[in-house]
Design a protein around this motif. Structure first.
Motif, short mmCIF file in Angstrom:
data_model
loop_
_atom_site.label_atom_id
_atom_site.label_comp_id
_atom_site.label_asym_id
_atom_site.label_seq_id
_atom_site.Cartn_x
_atom_site.Cartn_y
_atom_site.Cartn_z
N GLU A 109 27.48 31.99 30.00
CA GLU A 109 26.67 33.04 29.38
C GLU A 109 27.51 34.01 28.54
OE1 GLU A 109 23.51 33.03 33.12
OE2 GLU A 109 24.85 34.74 32.81
N LEU A 110 28.75 34.23 28.93
CA LEU A 110 29.64 35.11 28.20
C LEU A 110 30.84 34.31 27.70
CD1 LEU A 110 29.78 38.39 30.37
CD2 LEU A 110 28.24 37.83 28.47
N LEU A 111 31.08 34.39 26.41
CA LEU A 111 32.21 33.69 25.80
C LEU A 111 33.46 34.56 25.92
CD1 LEU A 111 32.89 31.16 23.97
CD2 LEU A 111 32.53 32.69 22.02
N MET A 112 34.57 33.97 26.40
CA MET A 112 35.80 34.73 26.57
C MET A 112 37.01 33.84 26.34
SD MET A 112 35.08 36.92 30.03
CE MET A 112 33.40 37.41 30.44
N MET A 113 38.12 34.50 26.04
CA MET A 113 39.40 33.83 25.94
C MET A 113 40.06 33.78 27.32
SD MET A 113 40.84 35.49 22.37
CE MET A 113 40.30 37.15 22.78
N PRO A 114 40.98 32.83 27.54
CA PRO A 114 41.61 32.72 28.85
C PRO A 114 42.20 34.02 29.41
CG PRO A 114 42.07 30.75 27.61
CD PRO A 114 41.36 31.69 26.67
N PRO A 115 42.93 34.83 28.63
CA PRO A 115 43.47 36.05 29.22
C PRO A 115 42.40 36.99 29.76
CG PRO A 115 44.50 35.61 27.09
CD PRO A 115 43.33 34.69 27.21
N THR A 116 41.26 37.04 29.08
CA THR A 116 40.18 37.93 29.53
C THR A 116 39.62 37.47 30.86
OG1 THR A 116 39.62 38.22 27.19
CG2 THR A 116 38.05 39.05 28.81
N VAL A 117 39.36 36.18 30.98
CA VAL A 117 38.82 35.64 32.23
C VAL A 117 39.83 35.82 33.36
CG1 VAL A 117 37.88 33.61 33.37
CG2 VAL A 117 37.50 33.97 30.93
N ALA A 118 41.09 35.52 33.08
CA ALA A 118 42.13 35.62 34.11
C ALA A 118 42.24 37.04 34.62
CB ALA A 118 43.47 35.15 33.55
N THR A 119 42.23 38.02 33.74
CA THR A 119 42.36 39.41 34.18
C THR A 119 41.12 39.88 34.93
OG1 THR A 119 41.72 40.08 31.93
CG2 THR A 119 44.07 40.13 32.47
N LEU A 120 39.95 39.42 34.52
CA LEU A 120 38.74 39.76 35.26
C LEU A 120 38.84 39.28 36.71
CD1 LEU A 120 35.97 38.95 32.63
CD2 LEU A 120 36.47 41.21 33.58
N ARG A 121 39.29 38.05 36.88
CA ARG A 121 39.40 37.51 38.24
C ARG A 121 40.44 38.31 39.05
NH1 ARG A 121 36.12 33.20 37.73
NH2 ARG A 121 36.46 31.60 36.14
N GLN A 122 41.49 38.74 38.38
CA GLN A 122 42.54 39.50 39.07
C GLN A 122 42.05 40.88 39.52
OE1 GLN A 122 45.42 39.38 35.95
NE2 GLN A 122 46.02 37.25 36.36
N LEU A 123 41.05 41.43 38.83
CA LEU A 123 40.53 42.76 39.17
C LEU A 123 39.51 42.73 40.30
CD1 LEU A 123 40.02 44.24 35.58
CD2 LEU A 123 41.68 45.04 37.29
N VAL A 124 38.97 41.57 40.62
CA VAL A 124 37.89 41.47 41.60
C VAL A 124 38.23 42.08 42.95
CG1 VAL A 124 36.53 39.82 42.97
CG2 VAL A 124 36.72 39.53 40.49
N PRO A 125 39.45 41.91 43.50
CA PRO A 125 39.71 42.42 44.85
C PRO A 125 39.71 43.94 45.00
CG PRO A 125 41.33 40.73 44.23
CD PRO A 125 40.59 41.12 43.00
N TYR A 126 39.73 44.69 43.91
CA TYR A 126 39.92 46.13 44.02
C TYR A 126 38.58 46.87 44.07
CZ TYR A 126 44.57 44.64 42.91
OH TYR A 126 45.79 43.97 42.95
N ALA A 127 38.49 47.79 45.05
CA ALA A 127 37.24 48.50 45.28
C ALA A 127 37.09 49.72 44.39
CB ALA A 127 37.14 48.92 46.75
N THR A 128 38.20 50.23 43.86
CA THR A 128 38.16 51.41 42.99
C THR A 128 39.16 51.25 41.85
OG1 THR A 128 39.89 52.60 44.20
CG2 THR A 128 37.60 52.90 44.96
N ALA A 129 38.97 52.08 40.83
CA ALA A 129 39.93 52.10 39.72
C ALA A 129 41.29 52.55 40.21
CB ALA A 129 39.42 53.02 38.61
#
Length: 289
Positions: free
Chosen positions: A222-242
């Motif tokens: 549904e959302l088009l992205m480049m590999p770095p964008t997807v990779a960083t999104l997955r890396q941010l998932v574990p964090y509960a706050t900024a």
């Protein structure tokens, strides 16, 4: 394709030429991009923009605010708060002048494309609302390169807050691409009193979205992205706050990720080391398998 990975139609022929040694890589330009976070219930949301379909690079893809270093980002007249330029040089793996330019590009581009400014009148403060007409005039002058970032900060008596940034990862555009960037990804929290807006002429939409939801939308195509964008999104998932993400940033590995292409049994195999999900097998016909 099953997911939303950005894959330009010209890649197969360029990859094959590169693998065969007939394509000479262009030198990558330094760039910076910022994953701007704000807290929601249970997980931070990240600010993303969708690049216009007409853009030559990654048209239609979702990304973060960012862009290339302006030569004037090296200007040492910039008032600086937070870790020293020497600290940033060691962290980013460049010299001190280069480190300042990369950090300045991150702050400048976030202001140019999202209207958010990581700077304040003192080393301990951040500006509030930046949506007035006078702010917009300065932002437009920065975009047009009629005003340097050092001039902008100096005119307003502002100090760049490098302590509000956390260096997260570094990706280099594949060697077979005609436009190449050596990009440092940063995390930052949306300053209190400021709000984002679509200030970029390169984007037709902006969203605040939780990394888990954005990655899931990519997986569904549904959302088009480049590999770095997807990779960083997955890396941010574990964090509960900024704040948690920012606290984790100093320990992040900044060794650059660079795609590799090779010929194997008539196919081109494209891999991003450490990121197996992006591996592509491209047959002679040209479409990734």
């Amino acid at each position: 394709m099953a997911n939303g990975q950005w894959f330009p139609p010209e890649w197969p022929s360029r990859i094959r030429a590169f693998a065969e040694g007939t394509l000479v890589p262009v030198a990558p330009k330094r760039a910076a991009t910022v994953m701007l976070l704000r807290d929601t219930d249970g997980a931070p949301a990240v600010h993303m923009l969708r690049r216009r379909a007409s853009m030559a690079f990654a048209g239609g893809a979702y990304a973060y605010p960012g862009g290339g270093v302006d030569p004037r980002d090296h200007d040492l007249r910039i008032d600086w708060a937070g870790p020293s330029r020497a600290w940033w040089a060691e962290r980013l793996g460049v010299d001190e002048t280069g480190a300042q330019a990369i950090v300045c590009a991150a702050v400048r581009e976030t202001y140019e494309e999202a209207g958010v400014l990581l700077a304040g009148p003192t080393p301990q403060t951040v500006v509030g609302d930046t949506t007035g007409a006078d702010w917009e005039a300065d932002r437009a002058a920065l975009v047009a390169r009629d005003l340097s970032f050092a001039e902008f900060l100096g005119r307003r008596g502002l100090v760049l807050r490098s302590d509000l940034l956390g260096a997260w990862t570094r990706w280099i555009t594949p060697e077979f691409e005609p436009r190449r960037y050596d990009t440092w990804f940063f995390v930052a929290a949306l300053p209190e009193g400021q709000r984002t807006r679509n200030a970029s002429t390169e984007a037709d939409r902006t969203v605040w979205i939780r990394p888990r939801d954005a990655a899931a939308s990519y997986d569904r195509g549904e959302l088009l992205m480049m590999p770095p964008t997807v990779a960083t999104l997955r890396q941010l998932v574990p964090y509960a706050t900024a704040a948690e993400a920012l606290k984790a940033a100093p320990a992040r590995d900044l060794n650059p990720v660079l795609a590799r292409a090779r010929l194997e049994d008539g196919q081109v195999v494209l891999v991003w080391p450490g990121h197996d999900e992006f591996t592509q097998h491209i047959p002679a016909g040209g479409e990734p398998a």
